[in-house]
Design a protein around this motif. Structure first.
Motif, PDB file in Angstrom:
ATOM      1  N   GLU A 149     -15.554  19.090 -73.005  1.00 56.93           N
ATOM      2  CA  GLU A 149     -14.605  18.479 -72.072  1.00 56.93           C
ATOM      3  C   GLU A 149     -14.121  19.489 -71.041  1.00 56.93           C
ATOM      4  N   ASP A 150     -13.849  20.726 -71.490  1.00 58.65           N
ATOM      5  CA  ASP A 150     -13.437  21.766 -70.539  1.00 58.65           C
ATOM      6  C   ASP A 150     -14.546  22.079 -69.538  1.00 58.65           C
ATOM      7  N   THR A 151     -15.795  22.111 -70.041  1.00 60.04           N
ATOM      8  CA  THR A 151     -16.924  22.405 -69.153  1.00 60.04           C
ATOM      9  C   THR A 151     -17.095  21.309 -68.113  1.00 60.04           C
ATOM     10  N   LEU A 152     -17.012  20.056 -68.560  1.00 58.54           N
ATOM     11  CA  LEU A 152     -17.128  18.939 -67.620  1.00 58.54           C
ATOM     12  C   LEU A 152     -15.989  18.954 -66.607  1.00 58.54           C
ATOM     13  N   GLY A 153     -14.777  19.328 -67.057  1.00 58.99           N
ATOM     14  CA  GLY A 153     -13.662  19.430 -66.136  1.00 58.99           C
ATOM     15  C   GLY A 153     -13.900  20.502 -65.086  1.00 58.99           C
ATOM     16  N   ALA A 154     -14.470  21.646 -65.527  1.00 64.12           N
ATOM     17  CA  ALA A 154     -14.758  22.717 -64.568  1.00 64.12           C
ATOM     18  C   ALA A 154     -15.816  22.278 -63.569  1.00 64.12           C
ATOM     19  N   VAL A 155     -16.865  21.577 -64.068  1.00 67.36           N
ATOM     20  CA  VAL A 155     -17.904  21.081 -63.155  1.00 67.36           C
ATOM     21  C   VAL A 155     -17.334  20.066 -62.180  1.00 67.36           C
ATOM     22  N   SER A 156     -16.511  19.165 -62.698  1.00 68.76           N
ATOM     23  CA  SER A 156     -15.878  18.169 -61.826  1.00 68.76           C
ATOM     24  C   SER A 156     -14.990  18.840 -60.787  1.00 68.76           C
ATOM     25  N   GLY A 157     -14.255  19.880 -61.178  1.00 67.07           N
ATOM     26  CA  GLY A 157     -13.410  20.595 -60.231  1.00 67.07           C
ATOM     27  C   GLY A 157     -14.216  21.290 -59.151  1.00 67.07           C
ATOM     28  N   ALA A 158     -15.450  21.756 -59.523  1.00 67.56           N
ATOM     29  CA  ALA A 158     -16.302  22.414 -58.529  1.00 67.56           C
ATOM     30  C   ALA A 158     -16.789  21.424 -57.486  1.00 67.56           C
ATOM     31  N   PHE A 159     -16.952  20.158 -57.883  1.00 70.79           N
ATOM     32  CA  PHE A 159     -17.425  19.147 -56.944  1.00 70.79           C
ATOM     33  C   PHE A 159     -16.290  18.565 -56.096  1.00 70.79           C
ATOM     34  N   ARG A 160     -15.037  18.845 -56.455  1.00 72.07           N
ATOM     35  CA  ARG A 160     -13.896  18.331 -55.684  1.00 72.07           C
ATOM     36  C   ARG A 160     -13.326  19.429 -54.801  1.00 72.07           C
ATOM     37  N   SER A 161     -12.779  19.006 -53.678  1.00 71.82           N
ATOM     38  CA  SER A 161     -12.129  19.964 -52.781  1.00 71.82           C
ATOM     39  C   SER A 161     -10.740  20.280 -53.316  1.00 71.82           C
ATOM     40  N   GLN A 162     -10.397  21.576 -53.313  1.00 68.58           N
ATOM     41  CA  GLN A 162      -9.111  22.012 -53.852  1.00 68.58           C
ATOM     42  C   GLN A 162      -8.479  23.004 -52.881  1.00 68.58           C
ATOM     43  N   ASP A 163      -7.159  22.865 -52.690  1.00 71.22           N
ATOM     44  CA  ASP A 163      -6.380  23.774 -51.854  1.00 71.22           C
ATOM     45  C   ASP A 163      -6.970  23.904 -50.454  1.00 71.22           C
ATOM     46  N   GLY A 164      -7.425  22.796 -49.903  1.00 70.35           N
ATOM     47  CA  GLY A 164      -7.979  22.820 -48.554  1.00 70.35           C
ATOM     48  C   GLY A 164      -9.376  23.371 -48.449  1.00 70.35           C
ATOM     49  N   GLN A 165      -9.964  23.814 -49.578  1.00 69.57           N
ATOM     50  CA  GLN A 165     -11.315  24.352 -49.569  1.00 69.57           C
ATOM     51  C   GLN A 165     -12.316  23.209 -49.742  1.00 69.57           C
ATOM     52  N   PRO A 166     -13.412  23.247 -49.008  1.00 63.58           N
ATOM     53  CA  PRO A 166     -14.403  22.162 -49.133  1.00 63.58           C
ATOM     54  C   PRO A 166     -15.048  22.167 -50.509  1.00 63.58           C
ATOM     55  N   SER A 167     -15.481  20.997 -50.939  1.00 65.36           N
ATOM     56  CA  SER A 167     -16.144  20.866 -52.232  1.00 65.36           C
ATOM     57  C   SER A 167     -17.582  21.374 -52.139  1.00 65.36           C
ATOM     58  N   LEU A 168     -18.247  21.373 -53.282  1.00 64.02           N
ATOM     59  CA  LEU A 168     -19.623  21.865 -53.316  1.00 64.02           C
ATOM     60  C   LEU A 168     -20.543  20.991 -52.470  1.00 64.02           C
ATOM     61  N   PHE A 169     -20.374  19.667 -52.572  1.00 66.26           N
ATOM     62  CA  PHE A 169     -21.213  18.778 -51.776  1.00 66.26           C
ATOM     63  C   PHE A 169     -20.946  18.965 -50.285  1.00 66.26           C
ATOM     64  N   GLU A 170     -19.696  19.166 -49.936  1.00 67.97           N
ATOM     65  CA  GLU A 170     -19.367  19.387 -48.533  1.00 67.97           C
ATOM     66  C   GLU A 170     -19.986  20.685 -48.028  1.00 67.97           C
ATOM     67  N   ARG A 171     -19.981  21.714 -48.844  1.00 70.72           N
ATOM     68  CA  ARG A 171     -20.604  22.974 -48.450  1.00 70.72           C
ATOM     69  C   ARG A 171     -22.110  22.820 -48.288  1.00 70.72           C
ATOM     70  N   LEU A 172     -22.723  22.090 -49.216  1.00 75.37           N
ATOM     71  CA  LEU A 172     -24.168  21.864 -49.108  1.00 75.37           C
ATOM     72  C   LEU A 172     -24.498  21.065 -47.850  1.00 75.37           C
ATOM     73  N   ASN A 173     -23.679  20.053 -47.540  1.00 78.89           N
ATOM     74  CA  ASN A 173     -23.897  19.255 -46.346  1.00 78.89           C
ATOM     75  C   ASN A 173     -23.753  20.101 -45.087  1.00 78.89           C
ATOM     76  N   GLN A 174     -22.737  20.978 -45.072  1.00 82.55           N
ATOM     77  CA  GLN A 174     -22.541  21.851 -43.927  1.00 82.55           C
ATOM     78  C   GLN A 174     -23.693  22.839 -43.788  1.00 82.55           C
ATOM     79  N   LEU A 175     -24.169  23.346 -44.913  1.00 79.61           N
ATOM     80  CA  LEU A 175     -25.298  24.287 -44.878  1.00 79.61           C
ATOM     81  C   LEU A 175     -26.545  23.625 -44.307  1.00 79.61           C
ATOM     82  N   LEU A 176     -26.814  22.387 -44.738  1.00 86.61           N
ATOM     83  CA  LEU A 176     -27.979  21.672 -44.217  1.00 86.61           C
ATOM     84  C   LEU A 176     -27.821  21.363 -42.736  1.00 86.61           C
ATOM     85  N   SER A 177     -26.619  21.038 -42.309  1.00 80.70           N
ATOM     86  CA  SER A 177     -26.392  20.727 -40.895  1.00 80.70           C
ATOM     87  C   SER A 177     -26.577  21.960 -40.025  1.00 80.70           C
TER      88      SER A 177
END
Length: 330
Positions: A149-177
């Motif tokens: 459960e802790d691992t899934l929470g950490a993975v979920s947190g990595a995919f969400r944007s926190q403290d104004g920082q873009p999420s992992l998907f947003e970073r990947l999208n920006q990198l591709l763009s």
């Protein structure tokens, strides 16, 4: 008809009660008989896991005794096992507490041991080992679930944007763009390379499409393998030769490792050096022949006199020839 059925049912219930009474009597009788005729052994554990008096003692699944009593003994607990006197337990056998099922009672399981080991005597202690029970397994599964459960929470947190920082998907999208043109160029280059390979251009294309190039490459590899085998054979022969030399076999081995042969060779070389030194100094007949030209001059004069004597012999008779030869030589 109803009375007959009622009577039959009462009779069946009576027989069933007798059977239960007989089974209970036999079970209690066998345990009491075992407590009187068997011999006790001690098994020490860290936790008895709800093991109680009267529980079975089994060896390879066969009941051979029962738990007589349990007691505390310092920092461990002990179970006194009453074993059937007909059963012999090897000294290298081991005991553990296990369960007959998810909801079954616990019992003591004893391994068979080895047949040549000495038997355990009365009041002796059997070796034990701890086995995981259902509670321990469930606790470990609970801990594993919490970690998951802790691992899934950490993975979920990595995919969400926190403290104004873009999420992992947003970073990947920006990198591709940002690198879309470069990615397109790389894909175009890869497509061009694969087209050239398909058309048989370049070394890789010829290797893929031209059977002759492949056959040549295979022949070259075969020649390299043959050369490697020959080199291996040469190295093996050289190793054998070195081994023979080291053991003193052959002329070279004798010269290198035979002290007598080495001494004889040294003596011969010393004698040869002495002879060559004498020759260079003009000592002895051969030395004089090599270094003194007087002998050469005398020999040449003698040959000239002999030539004149032979000429005189041709011009005179036998007696006169002898005199002419004598005069020519002397």
């Amino acid at each position: 008809m109803n009375s007959v059925q009622h009577t039959a049912r009462v009779g069946l219930l009576f027989l069933l009660g007798l059977a239960l009474i007989w089974v209970t009597y036999e079970a209690l009788g066998s345990k009491s008989a075992l407590s009187k005729t068997g011999y006790p052994i001690v098994a020490g554990f860290q936790n008895l896991k709800a093991l109680k008096q009267g529980d079975d003692v089994r060896m390879a699944g066969v009941r051979i005794g029962a738990v007589e009593t349990t007691q505390l003994a310092g920092h461990r607990v002990e179970a006194i096992l009453r074993i059937d006197k007909k059963v012999t337990i090897p000294s290298d056998a081991r005991a553990t507490i296990t369960s007959s099922g998810l909801l079954g009672t616990n019992y003591v399981a004893i391994t068979l041991g080895t047949p040549h080991a000495a038997p355990l005597g009365p009041e002796s202690e059997i070796r034990t080992y701890e086995s995981a029970d259902l509670g321990t397994v469930m606790a470990q599964l609970g801990d594993l679930g919490e970690k998951l459960e802790d691992t899934l929470g950490a993975v979920s947190g990595a995919f969400r944007s926190q403290d104004g920082q873009p999420s992992l998907f947003e970073r990947l999208n920006q990198l591709l763009s940002d690198n879309g043109n470069k990615i397109d160029a790389v894909m175009s280059n890869l497509e061009s390379i694969t087209n050239k390979v398909n058309r048989g251009e370049g070394t890789l294309g010829k290797l893929v499409n031209d059977p002759a190039v492949y056959d040549q490459l295979l022949a070259t590899i075969t020649e390299i393998k043959d050369a490697a085998n020959e080199a291996r054979g040469f190295v093996t022969g050289a190793q054998e030769l070195v081994a023979h030399v080291k053991t003193g076999q052959g002329t070279l081995g004798t010269l290198l490792y035979d002290e007598k042969a080495t001494a004889d060779l040294k003596a011969m070389m010393a004698n040869f050096a002495q002879v060559s030194e004498k020759l260079s100094k003009g000592e002895g007949t051969l030395g004089k022949l090599i270094n003194d030209d007087t002998l050469y001059t005398d020999a040449q004069a003698t040959l000239q006199k002999a030539d004149r004597a032979l000429g005189a012999m041709g011009d005179s008779g036998p007696i006169t020839a002898v005199g002419a030869v004598a005069n020519a030589l002397f």
